[in-house]
Design an enzyme around this catalytic site. Structure first.
Site, PDB file in Angstrom:
ATOM      1  CG  ASP A 214      83.914  -8.327 -19.863  1.00 32.04           C
ATOM      2  OD1 ASP A 214      83.496  -7.643 -18.920  1.00 32.04           O
ATOM      3  OD2 ASP A 214      84.106  -7.869 -20.999  1.00 32.04           O
ATOM      4  CD  GLU A 263      91.023 -30.384 -18.702  1.00 28.57           C
ATOM      5  OE1 GLU A 263      91.954 -29.643 -18.310  1.00 28.57           O
ATOM      6  OE2 GLU A 263      90.693 -30.496 -19.901  1.00 28.57           O
TER       7      GLU A 263
HETATM    8  C1  NOJ Z   1      81.710  -5.381 -18.822  1.00 29.88           C
HETATM    9  C2  NOJ Z   1      82.684  -4.828 -17.836  1.00 29.88           C
HETATM   10  O1  NOJ Z   1      82.167  -4.986 -16.541  1.00 29.88           O
HETATM   11  C3  NOJ Z   1      82.919  -3.388 -18.206  1.00 29.88           C
HETATM   12  O2  NOJ Z   1      83.666  -2.710 -17.245  1.00 29.88           O
HETATM   13  C4  NOJ Z   1      83.584  -3.340 -19.563  1.00 29.88           C
HETATM   14  O3  NOJ Z   1      83.707  -1.997 -19.972  1.00 29.88           O
HETATM   15  C5  NOJ Z   1      82.779  -4.106 -20.612  1.00 29.88           C
HETATM   16  N1  NOJ Z   1      82.317  -5.372 -20.134  1.00 29.88           N
HETATM   17  C6  NOJ Z   1      83.618  -4.364 -21.841  1.00 29.88           C
HETATM   18  O4  NOJ Z   1      84.636  -5.282 -21.547  1.00 29.88           O
END
Ligand code: NOJ
Length: 559
Positions: A214, A263
């Site tokens: 993310d 790993e």
């Molecule tokens: C990207 C994610 O896809 C989204 O849903 C989220 O709100 C933001 N990152 C923050 O984590």
């Protein structure tokens, strides 16, 4: 080469499972609810393994299923090494992985390293420990400005709107790129780095095959004083030295992660969610010494337009050549308006969707949406994507042709971006996160025993999986057939454009002779004698109808 352009060629020996995988994104809280509490759960996924196998995907990616107060749909993680008790247990998770693996489906999980939930024990500790403590050093705490520190340290705005700083009881402020409940971690702190290595090993040891990272481009920061103003910040180029975004030093983290991935046998894979300024910047995330693959969202923000598609495809395949990675094709996910709706939206300044504050009213009022056209174009675009070299990410519900749900009242909405504005101006992202309809009748359309956590409209009945499974002309049947054929036809990662004499028709061939023809226009495109070799999609009098795609495979290619 004149008309035909050889975009790229790669040898078969670099192939790994992820390179050309069809990956199905599950948003767990909206997929299937086995315990009937209104929230989807892990046993719910387990109960739908047959469905996933029949669909024909190679892997699933699970959005966060970790303990969370759901301030941001689970992207506010309270514990990275557990399952939300409302969604099940670690044993349930293990059973799900085993069942998916038994059907040959790999499992990718979401890692959210930029921020925790404010309920994470580290943040709670930081609040209790007070200023100057080691616990606060895991996050980004600063003194405020003004006579009594009553003003935030800067005028920076969070991605979800409003100030990027929040004041705590003793008067200090903490930084949050996203919601108030998502404090950013301090990646200069070795303890933070170490802890994520533990998390990666924890899930890898449980048999997880890969990770989706993310906001991979936001972890490291340069917050040395004096901090720039918002205007100054916006003017700094995102070339690797920006204080907050896409810094070069973030790749030191991923090099360390790569050593952990390696790993394992086979090495764990990773795909970066990195919204960066250029393809060259994106390539850094996809390097073999780093995460290995990065999302390419170019088609997701493109118009349904032949020239735009062709340029994007060519650019991304050329980029894959330089990184050695394979590209990822995406039309929908949990953050954007479903593409069946998006492609039916009226054009805004000549385009259907835009980023930033010009993001088209996501799933907005029905007025002006041509849903038939949207679905027709969605089929055409998806079949084109599934014919391309590289991996394709599909978002739960798109295989049913689901439309975005607009009928959610403000009281029922959950997405923080709806309440705070910010970059996702409009109705927010709830409209694509409404729980799936499994059956045309019954409570919550077969999602669970009670009402789903986001309201499902009555028209969901027509999109129910049981209805579509019984209908050979449904979107579900089309996806199943396309994914089945894709496995049979899969070829080396290259393509050759075939000129069509039409600006609105794209045609390409894979090295084994598998061809894809997409008519973006409305005039039929005559296939001549090749019409007899069409294996997917409908031809009408030997021609590809407007806004549709066909696959052609010479006799013998399909057993
Ligand atoms: C990207 C994610 O896809 C989204 O849903 C989220 O709100 C933001 N990152 C923050 O984590």
């Amino acid at each position: 080469m004149t008309d035909a352009l050889l975009v790229e060629t790669r040898t078969a020996d670099t192939a790994a499972w992820w390179r050309q995988a069809a990956v199905y994104q599950i948003y767990p809280r909206s997929f299937a609810d086995a315990n009937g509490d209104g929230l989807g759960d892990i046993p719910g996924i387990l109960s739908r393994v047959d469905y996933l196998e029949k669909l024909g995907i190679d892997a699933v990616w699970l959005s966060p299923f970790y303990p969370s107060a759901l301030a941001d749909g689970g992207y506010d993680v309270a514990d990275y090494r557990d399952v939300d008790p409302r969604l099940g247990t670690l044993e349930d998770f293990d059973a799900m992985v085993a069942a998916l693996h038994a059907r040959g489906i790999r499992v990718v999980v979401d890692i959210v390293p930029n921020h925790t939930s404010d309920l994470h024990e580290w943040f709670q500790e930081a609040l209790a420990a007070g200023r100057g403590s080691a616990a606060r050093e895991r996050f980004i705490f600063r003194e405020g400005k003004g006579e009594n520190g009553e003003l935030p340290p800067t005028d920076w705005v969070s991605v979800f709107g409003g100030s990027a700083w929040e004041r705590v009881e003793d008067g200090q402020w903490y930084f949050h790129n996203f919601a108030v409940e998502q404090p950013d971690l301090n990646w200069d702190n070795p303890e933070v780095r170490e802890d994520f290595l533990t998390t990666l090993r924890f899930w890898s040891d449980r048999g997880v095959d890969g990770f989706r990272i993310d906001v991979a481009h936001m972890l490291t920061k340069d917050l040395s004083e004096p901090l720039p103003s918002r205007a100054e910040l916006d003017a700094i180029p995102q070339d690797g030295n920006h204080p907050l975004i896409d810094r070069d030093d973030v790749h030191e983290i991923y090099a360390e992660w790569r050593r952990v991935f390696d790993e394992y046998d086979p090495p764990r894979t990773a795909v970066a969610e990195a919204w960066v300024s250029t393809p060259e910047r994106r390539a850094k995330y996809a390097s073999a010494e780093g995460l290995g693959q990065a999302f390419n969202f170019d088609l997701l923000v493109a118009d349904f337009d032949a020239e735009e598609f062709r340029t994007i495809i060519a650019d991304n395949l050329a980029q894959s050549d330089t990184t050695g990675s394979s590209t990822t094709w995406v039309l929908s996910n949990h953050d954007v308006t479903r593409h069946a709706t998006r492609y039916g939206l009226p054009a805004l300044n000549g385009r259907h969707v835009k980023q930033g504050t010009e993001w088209v009213a996501a799933g907005g009022p029905d007025e002006g949406i041509d849903r038939e056209q949207g679905l027709r174009r969605a089929h055409a675009a998806t079949l084109l994507l599934l014919g391309l070299p590289g991996s394709t990410y599909l978002y739960q519900g798109e295989e049913l042709g689901l439309q975005e749900v607009a009928e959610i009242t403000p009281e029922e909405r959950q997405d923080p971006t709806f309440f705070r504005g910010g970059e996702f101006d409009g109705l927010g992202r709830d409209g694509c996160r409404v729980p799936l309809p499994w059956t045309a009748s019954g409570p919550s359309f077969g999602f669970g025993a009670v009402e789903a956590h986001l309201p499902q409209p009555a028209w969901f009945a027509a999109f129910a999986a049981d209805v579509e499974a019984a209908d050979p002309s449904s979107t579900l049947s089309l996806y199943r057939e396309a994914l089945r054929l894709r496995r049979v036809l899969q070829a080396d990662e290259s393509l050759q454009w075939i000129e069509t004499g039409r600006a609105d028709v794209l045609r390409f061939a894979r090295p084994n002779g598998w061809q894809v023809v997409t008519n973006f226009g409305t005039e039929p495109f005559d296939l001549g004698k090749d019409a007899v070799d069409v294996v997917l999609g409908a031809v009408d009098g030997g021609a590809v109808p407007g806004e549709s795609t066909v696959w052609i495979a010479p006799a013998g290619l399909i057993g």
